[in-house]
Scaffold this motif. Structure first.
Motif, short mmCIF file in Angstrom:
data_model
loop_
_atom_site.label_atom_id
_atom_site.label_comp_id
_atom_site.label_asym_id
_atom_site.label_seq_id
_atom_site.Cartn_x
_atom_site.Cartn_y
_atom_site.Cartn_z
N VAL A 40 74.18 -35.51 61.22
CA VAL A 40 73.76 -34.38 61.65
C VAL A 40 73.90 -33.09 60.41
CG1 VAL A 40 74.08 -32.59 63.47
CG2 VAL A 40 74.12 -34.91 63.97
N GLU A 41 75.02 -32.95 60.14
CA GLU A 41 75.10 -31.83 59.20
C GLU A 41 74.37 -32.10 57.87
OE1 GLU A 41 79.13 -29.17 58.40
OE2 GLU A 41 79.42 -31.19 58.00
N VAL A 46 70.63 -31.04 58.70
CA VAL A 46 70.74 -29.67 59.05
C VAL A 46 70.66 -28.82 57.54
CG1 VAL A 46 71.91 -27.42 60.07
CG2 VAL A 46 71.74 -29.53 61.48
N SER A 93 67.41 -29.23 55.87
CA SER A 93 66.25 -28.28 56.63
C SER A 93 66.43 -26.82 56.21
CB SER A 93 66.52 -28.50 58.22
OG SER A 93 67.60 -27.95 58.67
N MET A 94 67.64 -26.44 56.04
CA MET A 94 67.60 -25.00 55.80
C MET A 94 68.15 -24.75 54.17
SD MET A 94 70.41 -23.65 58.53
CE MET A 94 72.01 -23.62 58.03
N SER A 110 71.07 -25.53 52.67
CA SER A 110 72.64 -24.94 52.74
C SER A 110 73.52 -25.77 51.87
CB SER A 110 72.91 -24.88 53.99
OG SER A 110 74.44 -24.64 54.10
N LEU A 150 76.94 -26.37 53.78
CA LEU A 150 76.75 -27.62 54.72
C LEU A 150 76.57 -28.75 54.15
CD1 LEU A 150 74.58 -26.06 58.01
CD2 LEU A 150 76.83 -26.55 57.77
N SER A 176 79.18 -31.92 54.78
CA SER A 176 78.71 -33.30 55.31
C SER A 176 79.27 -34.44 54.46
CB SER A 176 77.20 -33.27 55.40
OG SER A 176 76.52 -33.61 53.98
N ASP A 181 69.68 -19.69 57.39
CA ASP A 181 69.95 -19.09 58.62
C ASP A 181 71.37 -18.90 59.09
OD1 ASP A 181 68.64 -17.98 61.33
OD2 ASP A 181 69.72 -19.62 62.12
N THR A 195 72.62 -20.46 62.55
CA THR A 195 72.53 -22.09 62.38
C THR A 195 73.62 -22.56 61.72
OG1 THR A 195 70.15 -22.16 62.66
CG2 THR A 195 71.25 -24.25 61.97
N THR A 230 76.83 -24.50 63.33
CA THR A 230 77.14 -26.06 62.73
C THR A 230 78.36 -26.29 62.09
OG1 THR A 230 74.51 -26.11 62.03
CG2 THR A 230 76.25 -27.63 61.28
#
Length: 195
Positions: free
Chosen positions: A27-28, A31, A34-35, A37, A40, A44, A101, A104, A108
């Motif tokens: 999941v992390e 995310v 997608s952005m 980061s 994150l 992860s 973002d 988000t 998270t």
């Protein structure tokens, strides 16, 4: 009382913790991609590291010292691959200077904190002594990273709208991951040499 992995309830809790860590890694990681980061992405990797170590503990407990040493060294090598991939994420961030973002990012990080403390609870309720202490220490260090991610989102939203808060926290988490991989390698290498 130490952890008894022959106890079905203990073994199932250990496997649930491994699955939670592996699942939230996915999941992390998604995310983070997608952005774009860095923090994150680094966190992860920590979830993946925890999942692999827990799986190793659950399945390798009855193996010979030599076999555990070999698996541990292989695990340390595997842990370095995502750490190297972090360098790619960092490079990508400098080609895309848009901050992640903030909401988000903070959300998270908060969910990651809940997952980490849930895992510590699942492990800690079946042990006392060194294993309970280890579960607490792992949860504490992971919680520090998660709180840092939540704060990074807040800082990015209200104080410093830049990629730098995310990059700085990501590099700090990555440094912890690399240090953990080095410690796993050292311990596994010593166990292998002792045999």
């Amino acid at each position: 009382m130490e952890c008894d992995l022959s106890n079905p309830r203990v073994r199932s809790n250990v496997l649930i913790v491994a699955l939670l860590n592996f699942g939230f890694f996915g999941v992390e990681f998604a995310v983070a991609l997608s952005m774009s980061s860095v923090s994150l992405f680094a966190d992860s990797v920590d979830f993946l590291e925890d999942a692999l170590v827990i799986i190793l503990i659950a399945f390798a407990i009855g193996w010979s010292m030599k076999a555990r040493g070999r698996v541990g060294m292989g695990l340390a090598g595997l842990l370095m691959i995502p750490a190297l991939a972090l360098l790619w994420a960092l490079w990508s961030k400098f080609n895309n200077l848009i901050p992640p973002d903030p909401s988000t990012l903070s959300l998270t990080g908060a969910v990651a904190l809940i997952v980490n403390w849930s895992c510590a609870f699942l492990l800690g309720r079946f042990h006392s002594g060194s294993l309970a202490r280890a579960a607490f220490l792992f949860a504490r260090s992971d919680a520090v990273a998660n709180v840092a991610i939540v704060l990074t989102g807040l800082v990015t939203a209200y104080v410093w709208q830049s990629v730098w808060p995310d990059v700085i926290v990501g590099l700090a988490i990555a440094a912890m991951n690399i240090d953990a991989a080095r410690e796993v390698w050292r311990a596994a290498h010593q166990a292998h040499k002792a045999v």
